[in-house]
Design a protein around this motif. Sequence first.
Motif, PDB file in Angstrom:
ATOM      1  N   ARG A  22      46.584  43.004  39.655  1.00 24.26           N
ATOM      2  CA  ARG A  22      45.434  43.400  38.856  1.00 24.26           C
ATOM      3  C   ARG A  22      44.776  42.227  38.518  1.00 24.26           C
ATOM      4  NH1 ARG A  22      43.202  48.367  37.615  1.00 24.26           N
ATOM      5  NH2 ARG A  22      44.420  50.234  38.374  1.00 24.26           N
ATOM      6  N   GLU A  23      45.913  41.457  37.900  1.00 25.03           N
ATOM      7  CA  GLU A  23      45.172  40.084  37.289  1.00 25.03           C
ATOM      8  C   GLU A  23      44.690  39.068  38.512  1.00 25.03           C
ATOM      9  OE1 GLU A  23      48.244  41.439  36.718  1.00 25.03           O
ATOM     10  OE2 GLU A  23      47.972  41.800  34.738  1.00 25.03           O
ATOM     11  N   ARG A  26      41.180  40.682  39.315  1.00 20.69           N
ATOM     12  CA  ARG A  26      40.370  40.481  38.049  1.00 20.69           C
ATOM     13  C   ARG A  26      39.947  38.994  38.369  1.00 20.69           C
ATOM     14  NH1 ARG A  26      43.856  41.302  34.066  1.00 20.69           N
ATOM     15  NH2 ARG A  26      43.439  43.745  34.144  1.00 20.69           N
ATOM     16  N   ASN A  29      37.087  38.629  40.902  1.00 25.12           N
ATOM     17  CA  ASN A  29      35.734  39.138  40.364  1.00 25.12           C
ATOM     18  C   ASN A  29      35.059  38.289  39.499  1.00 25.12           C
ATOM     19  OD1 ASN A  29      36.553  41.689  41.387  1.00 25.12           O
ATOM     20  ND2 ASN A  29      37.071  42.681  39.414  1.00 25.12           N
ATOM     21  N   GLU A  30      35.863  37.212  38.756  1.00 23.86           N
ATOM     22  CA  GLU A  30      35.487  36.328  38.061  1.00 23.86           C
ATOM     23  C   GLU A  30      34.950  35.167  38.707  1.00 23.86           C
ATOM     24  OE1 GLU A  30      36.677  33.851  33.997  1.00 23.86           O
ATOM     25  OE2 GLU A  30      37.880  35.827  34.655  1.00 23.86           O
ATOM     26  N   ALA A  58      32.592  44.147  43.361  1.00 23.65           N
ATOM     27  CA  ALA A  58      33.010  44.080  42.033  1.00 23.65           C
ATOM     28  C   ALA A  58      32.423  44.752  40.836  1.00 23.65           C
ATOM     29  CB  ALA A  58      33.506  42.648  41.665  1.00 23.65           C
ATOM     30  N   THR A  59      31.975  43.921  40.004  1.00 23.48           N
ATOM     31  CA  THR A  59      31.328  44.600  38.709  1.00 23.48           C
ATOM     32  C   THR A  59      29.925  44.490  39.126  1.00 23.48           C
ATOM     33  OG1 THR A  59      31.546  42.520  37.334  1.00 23.48           O
ATOM     34  CG2 THR A  59      33.188  44.392  37.342  1.00 23.48           C
ATOM     35  N   GLU A 356      38.791  46.409  39.690  1.00 20.02           N
ATOM     36  CA  GLU A 356      40.063  45.551  39.262  1.00 20.02           C
ATOM     37  C   GLU A 356      41.391  46.359  39.900  1.00 20.02           C
ATOM     38  OE1 GLU A 356      40.623  44.996  35.094  1.00 20.02           O
ATOM     39  OE2 GLU A 356      38.615  43.665  35.276  1.00 20.02           O
TER      40      GLU A 356
END
Length: 445
Positions: A22-23, A26, A29-30, A58-59, A356
């Motif tokens: 998940r990290e 994440r 996504n960033e 992603a977001t 995520e």
Amino acid sequence: MATQLKESGPLPRVAPENYLSREFARAENEHLWGKVWLIAGREEELKNVGDFLTFNVATESIVVARGKEGYVAYHNVCPHRGRRLADGCGRASQFRCKYHGWTFNLEGKNVQVQDRDDWDGALDDERLDLWPVRVDTWGGFVWINMDMEGESLAEYLEAIPEFLDPFELHEMRFRWKAELHLPVNWKVALEAFMEGYHVAATHPQLLTVAGNDYTQSFAQGKHAHFGYWKDVQPLGTSSPRLASNDQTDARAGVVEFFRQIEEDLNAIQTDRDFEAAKKIMDILPEGTDAMTAMVTAMELGREAALADGTQYPEKLTFEAMAKAGSDWHIFPNCVTLPYYDGAIWYRARPDSSDPENPDKCLFEVWSLKRYGPGKEPEVQTRVIKDPVNESLCLILDQDIANMAQVQAGMKSSKFKYARPNPVQEVELINFHRTLERYVLGQSRG
């Protein structure tokens, strides 16, 4: 410059965390999705002023539209309270927030704030317009980049146009579209189509007509491709992996190759190519060699396209096709296999409903084809949410069957890293080296 990445020292390894953590998801996504050029859709989806589509990754959600002066793209969010403005695709002269009615024109300018006087003039100093996103086109695709700085699309694509422009992808149109909701990481789904090393085990039926299925692969900057350049053997003949060639008539082997691709994949080559290939049984004598049979079938396909009002790509010579190879990974999330008359295109990304979660993704398959003027069909996306029980087609079903088993198997306590083939799986190796530079700041090596 092309590199094969086969080097002395430790062989390439890929950490399972790239798929399972998940990290890591994440961090993608960033540091990834907002920094690269991504395909939002096809130009044919935005024919008229006001046509729009939304692209979620992603977001983030992006709305892309055909404006008065060309394509425009914006973050799909109202600056008032954050509601998304658009969903799906359609046509609009403006984007109006359904929450409080704030309205924006196709140029992204705010043209209406309900009860604006309540702010007593303070809004005049606030940012009220939509946040722009860079947009460009290549290959008939509309691309977006959320990073307003950095390299242009032409710079990002590097050598790809040199290899793929002769295919004239911009002249193709949708033949069919599928959207699959898969319980796997987006990279597991995409990587099923980034090497030909799997064909012998996953698609054994192809070995009777695929010729020599041994591949070589090369990096082209952040992108990569593979092809069948070593010991070339004509399509329509059986793989050297088989003990014998069951096709005693090369003509029948060539026809069977086109049949399998058309009926079991319905992409790359086309229905028009298959129907044309059948004619070699009548116009070529028994005993014709496989290369002559294949070249004749391809020429008949060209003639059929021209008769249908479709122009064939003049710059796509045999030399240009050989140079391009068979399969391209376009970093980060697309793969294509192009041909004279058609192409298949794959696009993978995290499931935006749970961005995520490394065990979910959205995977799309697009079959493209050249059509005569006005002959392209109206195409609706087929949505598949249960790929185990809903068939797409034989060849893709075989690929999809591997995916969940790969995602589950990598969670074993004994699986420490993947060991990609240093000759045939360079697309995968180069993919992760490039991905890690974006996500981690440097490649794990």
